[in-house]
Design an enzyme around this catalytic site. Structure first.
Site, PDB file in Angstrom:
ATOM      1  N   GLN A 324       0.723  -1.159  -0.029  1.00 47.65           N
ATOM      2  CA  GLN A 324      -0.016  -0.080  -0.222  1.00 47.65           C
ATOM      3  C   GLN A 324       0.919   1.229   0.039  1.00 47.65           C
ATOM      4  O   GLN A 324       1.720   1.437   0.772  1.00 47.65           O
ATOM      5  CB  GLN A 324      -0.822   0.014   1.104  1.00 47.65           C
ATOM      6  N   GLN A 346      -0.601  -0.090  -5.415  1.00 46.29           N
ATOM      7  CA  GLN A 346      -1.717  -0.462  -4.782  1.00 46.29           C
ATOM      8  C   GLN A 346      -2.089   0.833  -3.783  1.00 46.29           C
ATOM      9  O   GLN A 346      -1.255   1.591  -3.291  1.00 46.29           O
ATOM     10  CB  GLN A 346      -1.138  -1.515  -3.908  1.00 46.29           C
ATOM     11  N   ASP A 347      -3.465   0.986  -3.691  1.00 50.01           N
ATOM     12  CA  ASP A 347      -3.825   2.200  -3.125  1.00 50.01           C
ATOM     13  C   ASP A 347      -3.614   3.504  -3.693  1.00 50.01           C
ATOM     14  O   ASP A 347      -3.245   4.508  -2.604  1.00 50.01           O
ATOM     15  CB  ASP A 347      -3.553   1.926  -1.536  1.00 50.01           C
ATOM     16  N   ASP A 368      -6.934  -2.071  -5.414  1.00 49.97           N
ATOM     17  CA  ASP A 368      -7.851  -1.327  -4.863  1.00 49.97           C
ATOM     18  C   ASP A 368      -7.489   0.231  -4.744  1.00 49.97           C
ATOM     19  O   ASP A 368      -7.343   0.870  -3.932  1.00 49.97           O
ATOM     20  CB  ASP A 368      -7.609  -1.634  -3.187  1.00 49.97           C
ATOM     21  N   ARG A 436     -13.881  -4.827  -5.416  1.00 50.47           N
ATOM     22  CA  ARG A 436     -14.219  -5.946  -4.403  1.00 50.47           C
ATOM     23  C   ARG A 436     -14.700  -5.025  -3.176  1.00 50.47           C
ATOM     24  O   ARG A 436     -14.495  -3.990  -2.766  1.00 50.47           O
ATOM     25  CB  ARG A 436     -13.066  -6.542  -4.307  1.00 50.47           C
TER      26      ARG A 436
END
Length: 531
Positions: A324, A346-347, A368, A436
């Site tokens: 992240q 990521q993130d 994500d 998700r």
């Protein structure tokens, strides 16, 4: 503003609670605080804390009075929680514990601010100083803050350090306040002012689109020394000290600024204007892999009200191996990002909380990479999915709604979802999903958007192959186009919907999800109010 259209199950929650509280208003038992508490989602903490202060209250005549008392109690508990967090500081033994403590202390302070803001708005005698929609937004943020503190401790594996001081009572009391406000939203017609907000003068309405906006700057940041400062944060710090928090323009000239910036919670009306997303770049490389929480990994962290950014790239260069790594984190209410770029893996983009609008932006990432619990609309944006690590699957969204009464959600409208240049040559080697469920009531809607053919036909993914939240989430698609837009093979979860009604789809537009007609015109950013 018209009454919000909502998923059928949530509507019945509102209807039942509305009926219950309507009965309460007509019965002699309305002064019985126990009776009122027993109708909330969490009656035990309500009864306990109500009974401790029962002597302060006379007979209740309306559910709004009960809601105000609930917010007062939540505020009292938040102050107690903040003191507990403060006392934990000397016990921090390593970098991870100090990082989590810093997040939690800041987030609890913001929860106090949001509850105070709600209470002051509800008590104000000024007309429309605080609508029920405002209250729902600020209470949603207060609850999100508590959850972010918890997840930060999980990021760095120090939950045994922070969890003993975390009280479920505070979260439950805020949830009760949210439920009461949800009832009020469901049964009352909230007529938002459709004019321009008072914080923008009449002659400034088109300023954001104007080529001369940089010429009106209060401060200039330039790496070559031609401005007031070489550092963006230095200019932000000066702005924070101004007496009146009216609009303050900071022109950031072209250059690559390697720094982490923070716009504090009371540093309102900051406009950060770059020389175009290809020319003005703010970048850093913090990550969870390097010992930061997801929250504190952000290259830019924005908390002040009514923040505006134009023509800037926010980047996190930690790379896919570091986990992240946030490029931008925003908890700025009534904020706008116009023609900006957000780059990471990521993130990438943490839309943490409050009401946000993104127009003509570019967002790059893998897992994500659009996540958080804001009420946010992305309009005319291009979402680029990058190449992940071997064995990873791409997840575009992970929405963080954790209470059925939070008025939050991610809406992607009139946009494009495409493979980035590094993914294109190997696109068949990786699975890519629209999103998700990060939290129990995760809510993401994609409206009239072009979806390229690299999206898995199922569209949406489970959380770590579990059945978590499949019945309580709300994922939906409406009139999308492109080879990846077919819904024939989409997931069959109870929480997934193919929207066919214009009325339902309209719930997730600028006008309805973020009440944008009441505040966006004043920024001068172009927007589509409806579908």
């Amino acid at each position: 503003m018209a009454i919000k259209v909502m998923p059928l199950t949530i509507f019945f929650f509102f209807f039942i609670l509305s009926s219950i509280f309507s009965i309460a208003a007509s019965k002699s038992s309305k002064s019985n605080l126990t009776w009122w508490c027993n109708k909330t989602p969490y009656p035990e903490p309500c009864n306990y804390f109500m009974n401790r202060r029962q002597h302060r209250h006379s007979a209740l005549k309306h559910r709004s009075e009960f809601r105000k008392i609930m917010v007062e109690i939540a505020l009292e508990r938040s102050l107690t929680a903040q003191r507990k967090v403060f006392k934990l500081r000397p016990k921090c033994q390593n970098h991870q514990q100090r990082a989590v403590w810093a997040d939690c202390y800041k987030l609890h302070a913001d929860t106090i601010l949001q509850l105070n803001r709600t209470l002051q708005g509800l008590q104000s005698k000024k007309k429309k100083s605080c609508t029920n929609f405002d209250a729902q937004t600020w209470l949603s943020t207060a609850l999100t803050n508590i959850g972010t503190c918890r997840t930060g401790s999980l990021d760095l594996n120090v939950s045994d350090f922070i969890m003993p001081i975390m009280s479920h009572n505070l979260s439950e009391l805020i949830s009760n306040s949210l439920a009461l406000t949800g009832v009020l939203l469901a049964v009352e017609d909230n007529n938002y002012t459709q004019g321009f907000p008072k914080w923008i003068a009449m002659n400034e309405r088109r300023l954001l689109q104007s080529s001369s906006v940089a010429a009106k700057a209060n401060l200039v940041v330039a790496q070559d020394g031609s401005g007031n400062f070489r550092s963006i944060q230095a200019a932000i710090n000066v702005a924070a000290k101004r007496r009146y928090k009216t609009r303050f323009i900071i022109h950031v000239k072209r250059g690559v600024y390697r720094e982490n910036i923070e716009v504090g919670v009371n540093n309102n009306n900051i406009w950060l204007i770059g020389d175009g997303m290809r020319n003005t770049i703010i970048t850093s490389s913090r990550s969870v892999g390097a010992g930061y929480t997801t929250y504190s990994s952000a290259t830019a962290g924005i908390d002040g009200l009514r923040f505006v950014a134009r023509g800037i790239t926010f980047s996190n260069t930690a790379g896919p191996l570091k986990g992240q790594a946030v490029a931008l984190r925003s908890a700025s209410d009534l904020s706008v990002f116009y023609r900006c770029s957000f780059q990471g893996y990521q993130d990438t983009l943490f839309v943490h909380s409050q009401r946000q609008f993104y127009k003509e932006c570019y967002i790059y990432g893998t897992i994500d990479f659009i996540f958080g619990n804001a009420a946010v609309v992305f309009q005319n944006c291009i979402i680029y999915v990058r190449k992940p690590l071997k064995g990873q699957a791409n997840m575009i969204t992970a929405q963080g709604r954790n209470d059925p009464y939070q008025n939050t959600g991610i809406s992607i409208h009139n946009s494009q979802i495409l493979p980035a240049p590094d993914l294109k040559p190997v696109v068949r080697s990786f699975q890519t999903y629209l999103g998700r469920p990060w939290m129990q009531y995760s809510r993401t809607v994609i409206l009239k958007t072009y979806i390229d053919g690299f999206i898995n036909p199922a569209g949406w993914s489970k959380w770590l192959d579990s059945d978590f939240a499949l019945d309580t989430l709300y994922f939906a698609e409406y009139k999308n186009s492109g080879p990846g837009s077919s819904t024939r093979q989409r997931v069959k979860w109870k929480g997934y919907h193919v929207i066919t009604s214009n009325i339902v789809a309209s719930s997730f537009t600028v006008a309805r999800l973020i009440a944008g007609q009441s505040w966006l015109p004043g920024t001068g950013v172009p927007f589509i109010s409806g579908l």
